[in-house]
Design an enzyme around this catalytic site. Sequence first.
Site, PDB file in Angstrom:
ATOM      1  N   HIS A 118     -38.268 -12.890  -0.576  1.00  0.00           N
ATOM      2  CA  HIS A 118     -37.741 -13.904   0.358  1.00  0.00           C
ATOM      3  C   HIS A 118     -37.806 -13.432   1.800  1.00  0.00           C
ATOM      4  O   HIS A 118     -37.073 -13.929   2.648  1.00  0.00           O
ATOM      5  CB  HIS A 118     -36.303 -14.280  -0.036  1.00  0.00           C
ATOM      6  CG  HIS A 118     -36.247 -15.032  -1.325  1.00  0.00           C
ATOM      7  ND1 HIS A 118     -35.081 -15.234  -2.029  1.00  0.00           N
ATOM      8  CD2 HIS A 118     -37.228 -15.614  -2.060  1.00  0.00           C
ATOM      9  CE1 HIS A 118     -35.337 -15.928  -3.129  1.00  0.00           C
ATOM     10  NE2 HIS A 118     -36.642 -16.153  -3.178  1.00  0.00           N
ATOM     11  N   CYS A 126     -42.563 -17.434  13.372  1.00  0.00           N
ATOM     12  CA  CYS A 126     -42.751 -18.759  13.987  1.00  0.00           C
ATOM     13  C   CYS A 126     -43.246 -19.727  12.920  1.00  0.00           C
ATOM     14  O   CYS A 126     -44.238 -19.467  12.245  1.00  0.00           O
ATOM     15  CB  CYS A 126     -43.801 -18.656  15.099  1.00  0.00           C
ATOM     16  SG  CYS A 126     -44.219 -20.277  15.806  1.00  0.00           S
TER      17      CYS A 126
HETATM   18  P1  OAD Z   1     -26.584 -15.564  -6.001  1.00  0.00           P
HETATM   19  O1  OAD Z   1     -25.478 -15.562  -5.009  1.00  0.00           O
HETATM   20  O2  OAD Z   1     -27.117 -16.873  -6.517  1.00  0.00           O
HETATM   21  O3  OAD Z   1     -26.140 -14.742  -7.319  1.00  0.00           O
HETATM   22  C1  OAD Z   1     -25.602 -13.453  -7.164  1.00  0.00           C
HETATM   23  C2  OAD Z   1     -25.263 -12.954  -8.561  1.00  0.00           C
HETATM   24  O4  OAD Z   1     -24.759 -11.622  -8.429  1.00  0.00           O
HETATM   25  C3  OAD Z   1     -24.167 -13.763  -9.253  1.00  0.00           C
HETATM   26  O5  OAD Z   1     -24.628 -14.162 -10.541  1.00  0.00           O
HETATM   27  C4  OAD Z   1     -22.988 -12.788  -9.369  1.00  0.00           C
HETATM   28  O6  OAD Z   1     -22.290 -12.957 -10.591  1.00  0.00           O
HETATM   29  C5  OAD Z   1     -23.687 -11.464  -9.348  1.00  0.00           C
HETATM   30  N1  OAD Z   1     -22.863 -10.350  -8.855  1.00  0.00           N
HETATM   31  C6  OAD Z   1     -21.805 -10.400  -8.021  1.00  0.00           C
HETATM   32  N2  OAD Z   1     -21.328  -9.151  -7.796  1.00  0.00           N
HETATM   33  C7  OAD Z   1     -22.139  -8.298  -8.504  1.00  0.00           C
HETATM   34  C8  OAD Z   1     -22.190  -6.900  -8.677  1.00  0.00           C
HETATM   35  N3  OAD Z   1     -21.274  -6.093  -8.076  1.00  0.00           N
HETATM   36  N4  OAD Z   1     -23.161  -6.359  -9.468  1.00  0.00           N
HETATM   37  C9  OAD Z   1     -24.065  -7.168 -10.100  1.00  0.00           C
HETATM   38  N5  OAD Z   1     -24.078  -8.524  -9.966  1.00  0.00           N
HETATM   39  C10 OAD Z   1     -23.122  -9.070  -9.177  1.00  0.00           C
HETATM   40  O7  OAD Z   1     -27.756 -14.706  -5.378  1.00  0.00           O
HETATM   41  P2  OAD Z   1     -29.274 -14.655  -5.833  1.00  0.00           P
HETATM   42  O8  OAD Z   1     -29.434 -14.855  -7.297  1.00  0.00           O
HETATM   43  O9  OAD Z   1     -29.841 -13.454  -5.215  1.00  0.00           O
HETATM   44  O10 OAD Z   1     -32.425 -17.056  -0.816  1.00  0.00           O
HETATM   45  O11 OAD Z   1     -29.869 -15.950  -5.051  1.00  0.00           O
HETATM   46  C11 OAD Z   1     -31.256 -16.094  -4.939  1.00  0.00           C
HETATM   47  C12 OAD Z   1     -31.564 -16.668  -3.593  1.00  0.00           C
HETATM   48  O12 OAD Z   1     -30.773 -17.822  -3.309  1.00  0.00           O
HETATM   49  C13 OAD Z   1     -31.264 -15.717  -2.447  1.00  0.00           C
HETATM   50  O13 OAD Z   1     -32.319 -14.837  -2.224  1.00  0.00           O
HETATM   51  C14 OAD Z   1     -31.120 -16.655  -1.266  1.00  0.00           C
HETATM   52  C15 OAD Z   1     -30.398 -17.797  -1.914  1.00  0.00           C
HETATM   53  O14 OAD Z   1     -30.753 -18.970  -1.314  1.00  0.00           O
HETATM   54  C16 OAD Z   1     -32.753 -16.723   0.501  1.00  0.00           C
HETATM   55  O15 OAD Z   1     -32.068 -16.027   1.197  1.00  0.00           O
HETATM   56  C17 OAD Z   1     -34.026 -17.275   0.970  1.00  0.00           C
END
Ligand code: OAD
Length: 239
Positions: A118, A126
Amino acid sequence: MSDLQKSRSILQAAKKVMVITGAGISTESGIPTFRGEGGYWRGHRAEDLASPEGFKKNPRLVWDWYGERRTLVSKAQPNVAHLALASWSKRRGGISLLTQNVDELHERAGQTDTVLLHGSLWKNRCRKCKFEHRACELAYPTLPRCKVCNEITGPGVIWFGEALDFSSFHALNLCSIEADVILTIGTSGLVSPTADFIKRAQTKYNTTLINVNPTESNIQATIELRYKATEIIPELTAD
Ligand code: OAD
């Protein structure tokens, strides 16, 4: 044999391991996830700010948000999970790490060749002429303009509605085909195309999937390790 011991032996026997990390691996470095309570900023949903439409509508608001994220990340340190993955990758070959995170904490932990699916918080891109460069400003009193076409330029992050860079998409495809095991850490498994490639690996290539997440997620894993990343990654990757 416990799930942790089973996971350890599967990972040790694997020739190619694909590691996919999400915001959950950085929460213990103080960076909120997107879909937990940290998913809102001044009442705005992350999805509304991290989008071309959101930026077009209010570039100042979006840059204020990213400025705060850069400030937060600049004060954050890689945690033991980032560090354990970096030293594990150095000790044994065959590991590809692809992250959905834009904080570059894996790199700061010493991880090399990380695929930033990402993009990066520490770049400006830009949307008109695609010129991109490293950037470390924590705030922009006047909105930054592209050095090439003078358009107002945004952060080098892949927003909702934007396609991954070809190199990232290619790495995601190739690794998901070649991997004997996929280890997902700290991701809700909700965002495409990463979520789609994980599912395809499982259904088409019968790839073993080990998931590290303290709570339920959209990932249907072969082995669910219901732990925080820092609680289990050092042990999971120890020799
Ligand atoms: P999310 O916020 O969707 O999910 C984060 C996950 O991490 C959740 O399922 C939590 O349960 C878990 N979690 C929380 N604390 C934790 C810990 N200490 N150890 C392990 N897991 C833990 O984030 P992503 O799945 O990364 O896009 O979301 C994907 C994308 O959606 C991101 O990259 C972002 C967002 O839009 C962009 O920034 C472009």
